[in-house]
Design a protein around this motif. Structure first.
Motif, PDB file in Angstrom:
ATOM      1  N   ILE B 269       0.236  -1.509  -0.395  1.00  0.00           N
ATOM      2  CA  ILE B 269      -0.275  -0.023  -0.146  1.00  0.00           C
ATOM      3  C   ILE B 269       0.561   1.256  -0.226  1.00  0.00           C
ATOM      4  O   ILE B 269       0.322   2.132  -0.680  1.00  0.00           O
ATOM      5  CB  ILE B 269      -1.220  -0.061   0.992  1.00  0.00           C
ATOM      6  CG1 ILE B 269      -1.759  -1.315   1.225  1.00  0.00           C
ATOM      7  CG2 ILE B 269      -1.702   1.043   1.055  1.00  0.00           C
ATOM      8  CD1 ILE B 269      -2.854  -1.187   0.589  1.00  0.00           C
ATOM      9  N   PHE B 270       1.989   0.920   0.843  1.00  0.00           N
ATOM     10  CA  PHE B 270       2.760   2.336   1.157  1.00  0.00           C
ATOM     11  C   PHE B 270       4.018   2.234  -0.161  1.00  0.00           C
ATOM     12  O   PHE B 270       4.559   3.813  -0.410  1.00  0.00           O
ATOM     13  CB  PHE B 270       3.301   2.726   2.457  1.00  0.00           C
ATOM     14  CG  PHE B 270       2.223   2.988   3.397  1.00  0.00           C
ATOM     15  CD1 PHE B 270       2.334   4.263   3.263  1.00  0.00           C
ATOM     16  CD2 PHE B 270       1.832   1.947   4.202  1.00  0.00           C
ATOM     17  CE1 PHE B 270       0.709   5.175   4.714  1.00  0.00           C
ATOM     18  CE2 PHE B 270       0.855   2.329   5.061  1.00  0.00           C
ATOM     19  CZ  PHE B 270       0.349   4.599   5.238  1.00  0.00           C
ATOM     20  N   THR B 271       3.836   1.486  -0.603  1.00  0.00           N
ATOM     21  CA  THR B 271       4.932   1.808  -1.901  1.00  0.00           C
ATOM     22  C   THR B 271       4.580   1.929  -3.499  1.00  0.00           C
ATOM     23  O   THR B 271       4.878   2.564  -4.362  1.00  0.00           O
ATOM     24  CB  THR B 271       6.405   0.731  -2.482  1.00  0.00           C
ATOM     25  OG1 THR B 271       5.885  -0.706  -1.828  1.00  0.00           O
ATOM     26  CG2 THR B 271       7.167   0.840  -0.874  1.00  0.00           C
ATOM     27  N   ASN B 272       3.570   0.937  -3.682  1.00  0.00           N
ATOM     28  CA  ASN B 272       2.777   0.605  -5.109  1.00  0.00           C
ATOM     29  C   ASN B 272       1.020   0.917  -4.593  1.00  0.00           C
ATOM     30  O   ASN B 272       0.794  -0.741  -4.812  1.00  0.00           O
ATOM     31  CB  ASN B 272       3.660  -0.617  -5.760  1.00  0.00           C
ATOM     32  CG  ASN B 272       3.039  -0.205  -7.241  1.00  0.00           C
ATOM     33  OD1 ASN B 272       2.482   0.669  -7.587  1.00  0.00           O
ATOM     34  ND2 ASN B 272       3.073  -1.243  -7.729  1.00  0.00           N
TER      35      ASN B 272
END
Lengths: 249, 287
Positions: B269-272
Motif C-alpha cells: 500500500i505504501f510503495t505501490n
C-alpha cells in the motif's frame, strides 16, 4: 470510483501535492539529475569525437570537465537526503526519489566511461598507429548507438516516459551486435599486424561505449519502475516490451 | 423554449444522479480483503446515521496476531467502522448497522449476545487516555472483578501485575499502585488504558488514534507495545499518521467517503498502491 485508474504516464508525476513546495522540491531534484545527464551526454559525444578524430585537446577537455558531474552527484545526494527528511515520501513519490537516486549513480558511472575513453585516447595518441577505416566506421556506429540510447534515457527521465524506455530496450540487440562486430574486426586487425596495445585500447573504448548503452538500459528500467510501479529488472526483455506495448505504451 | 431547456437540464441532472448512484453502488474494494483463518469477518457492512449513510458495503477480515491499520481522510468512516467491531455504535441514537460481523464465527450483532461481554473480548483504546478517577491498581482490577475473572485477591494482584507488565508500565508504577491513574503522564495513562483493556483477556484490541495526544517518545513506546501485543491479540488501529500505519501494521485498509477503497499488505500500500485515490491520499495529493 470503482475503476482502477492505474498509473498516469501522461501527467507530471511530481506534481499535484497539497503542499506545493513538495512539487517544487521533487521537480528541482529531477532537474538536477537531468542536468547531470546532459553533462554526461556532452562528455560522451566529446569523448567519441576525441577518439574518432584522434584529438588530444578534446580528450583533455573531457577529463577537465569530469569533476562537474561528480559535484552534481553530490548536490543530488544532498537534495535527496533533504527531501526524505522533510517529506518522508511514499508510493509514487518514494519510487521517484529512489529511482532518481539510482539514476544519478548511473549517470555518474556513465560519465566515468566517457573519461575512460578520453584516457585511452591520450594513451595511444602518441603511438604510431592510426585508426583504420573499417574500425573507425564500426566505432562510430557503436558510439552513435550507445549515445543515442543514452540521450533517449534523458527524455525518458524528463517525463517518466515508458515508451522511450521501451525504445531503449529495443536498441539493445543492435548495441550488442555492433559491439560484437567491432570486437571481431579488432581480432582480425590484430592478426593482420595491428599492434596489440592499439587493439586493446580500442577494445577498452568499445567496452566503455557498450557500458554507456547499458547504463541507459538501467535508467530505462528505473523509469518504468517509477511510472508503473513494477520492478522490471531481470525480466525477459522481449516479453516485457510486447506486454507494455500491448498496454498502449 | 425555456421550458424545453429546463426539461433537458432536469433530464441531464437525473441521468448524472443515476450514474453517480451506479458508480457508488458498484464500488469494489481493490485488493484481497480476506485472510486465512480470520479472527473477525465483516461482510457487506453498512452503517447509517438516520438517513445518512456513513459506510457502504464494506467487506474485511481481521486476522489473528496481526495489526490492521485503517487510514483515510476525516469523515471517511474508518472510526465508524472500528466502532462497529465492538458495537460501540449501539450507544448512538439513530445509528443502524447492517450486514454481518462475526467474531470467531459468531455474529456479534446476535440479539442474544451481551454487548458488555463482547466489549471484553473486543476491547478498545481511545484517542485521549481516559483512566477512571481511581487508583492505578483499581483501573486495571475493575474489569476482571466485574467479569469475575479471578477467585482471590492474590489472583487479582497477579493479573494486575501481568497486565501492567504486558502494557510496559509495571516498572514505572509498581511502587505507587494506590495513586490515582489520572496522575500519570499522557503516555503512561494511555498504557494504563491498554493494561485495563488486556486485563479482561480480549481477543481483539481496537485503537482509535491512540497516539494522537502523545509526544513522539510516548508514541514510540506505544508503537513498540503494539508490536509486542500482536503476539497475543489481533489489533485494529485507526490512525491519521501514515508513517505510524506503515510502521506498526502488517495490513492497511484505505477508506474514502464511506467506501473501503483498497486493502492490502502495508508494504504494498505504501510503495505501490493500486487505486489512484489511495495513492493520492498517502502522497498528500488531496485538495
Amino acid at each position: 470510483m470503482n475503476e482502477q485508474e492505474g498509473k498516469h504516464p501522461s501527467t507530471d508525476l511530481t506534481a499535484g501535492h497539497t503542499v506545493r513546495r513538495y512539487d517544487q522540491e521533487l521537480a528541482r531534484l529531477r532537474t538536477l539529475i537531468l542536468q547531470m545527464g546532459e553533462h554526461v551526454s556532452e562528455q560522451g559525444r566529446a569523448a567519441v569525437a576525441a577518439l574518432l578524430n584522434e584529438d588530444d585537446c578534446q580528450a583533455y577537455r573531457v577529463l577537465d570537465r569530469e569533476p562537474q558531474i561528480d559535484y552534481l552527484s553530490l548536490d543530488a545526494d544532498e537534495e535527496i537526503f533533504r527531501l526524505i527528511v522533510r517529506r518522508q515520501p511514499t508510493a509514487v513519490d518514494l519510487r521517484i526519489v529512489l529511482a532518481l537516486s539510482k539514476i544519478a549513480a548511473e549517470y555518474e558511472r556513465a560519465g566515468d566511461k566517457a573519461a575512460r575513453i578520453a584516457h585511452q585516447v591520450l594513451e595511444w595518441i602518441e603511438e604510431t598507429d592510426v585508426l583504420v577505416e573499417p574500425v573507425r566506421a564500426s566505432l562510430q556506429a557503436l558510439g552513435e548507438r550507445a549515445l543515442g540510447m543514452f540521450e533517449r534515457s534523458l527524455r525518458a527521465v524528463a517525463a517518466f516516459d515508458v515508451s522511450q524506455s521501451l525504445g531503449i530496450f529495443e536498441d539493445e540487440p543492435d548495441l550488442d551486435q555492433e559491439a560484437r562486430e567491432l570486437r571481431e574486426l579488432l581480432n582480425g586487425s590484430a592478426q593482420e599486424g595491428l599492434s596489440p596495445r592499439y587493439a586493446i585500447t580500442l577494445f577498452y573504448c568499445a567496452q566503455a561505449l557498450k557500458h554507456i548503452g547499458r547504463h541507459a538500459s538501467n535508467i530505462a528500467e528505473l523509469v518504468i519502475y517509477v511510472a508503473i510501479g513494477q520492478d522490471v529488472r531481470y525480466r525477459n526483455r522481449e516479453i516485457l516490451i510486447e506486454t507494455l506495448r500491448h498496454r498502449g505504451y | 423554449m425555456n421550458t424545453m431547456v429546463e426539461t433537458m437540464n432536469r433530464v441531464t441532472d437525473a441521468l448524472s444522479a443515476v450514474e453517480l448512484a451506479q458508480e457508488r453502488a458498484f464500488c469494489q474494494t481493490v485488493g484481497d480483503f480476506t485472510v486465512p483463518n480470520p479472527r473477525m469477518t465483516c461482510r457487506d457492512v453498512e452503517v447509517w446515521y438516520g438517513p445518512k449513510q456513513a459506510i457502504r458495503r464494506v467487506n474485511l477480515d481481521i486476522g489473528r496476531n496481526e495489526v490492521l491499520s485503517m487510514i483515510g481522510p476525516s469523515g471517511c468512516g474508518k472510526s465508524t467502522f472500528l466502532r462497529c467491531l465492538n458495537r460501540m455504535n449501539d450507544t448512538i441514537p439513530g445509528c443502524r448497522v447492517t450486514g454481518s460481523i462475526k467474531l470467531d464465527g459468531q455474529d456479534i450483532y446476535d440479539k442474544k449476545l451481551d454487548p458488555v461481554l463482547l466489549r471484553a473480548r473486543v476491547g478498545m483504546v481511545f484517542q485521549k487516555p481516559n483512566p477512571f478517577p481511581k487508583s492505578i491498581y483499581e483501573n486495571v482490577a475493575y474489569g476482571p472483578r466485574i467479569h469475575g475473572l479471578t477467585n482471590s485477591k492474590a489472583e487479582l494482584d497477579e493479573l494486575v501485575e501481568t497486565s501492567l507488565r504486558k502494557a510496559g508500565l509495571w516498572d514505572e508504577v509498581k511502587d505507587r499502585l494506590d495513586q490515582p491513574g489520572t496522575g500519570l503522564s499522557g503516555g503512561q495513562q494511555q498504557r494504563l488504558c491498554i493494561a485495563r483493556t488486556i486485563a479482561v483477556a480480549p481477543d481483539v484490541i481496537l485503537m482509535d488514534e491512540p497516539c494522537s495526544a502523545l509526544d513522539p517518545i510516548a508514541t514510540a513506546i506505544i508503537e513498540e507495545l503494539i508490536d509486542e501485543l500482536r503476539a497475543n491479540y489481533s489489533i485494529v488501529i485507526v490512525t491519521h499518521s501514515m508513517q505510524q500505519a506503515a510502521r506498526v501494521s502488517q495490513r492497511t485498509a484505505y477508506f474514502h467517503l464511506g467506501d473501503l477503497i483498497e486493502v492490502g499488505e502495508t508494504n504494498q500500500i505504501f510503495t505501490n498502491p493500486q487505486h489512484k485515490l489511495t495513492e493520492d491520499y498517502i502522497t498528500g495529493r488531496f485538495g
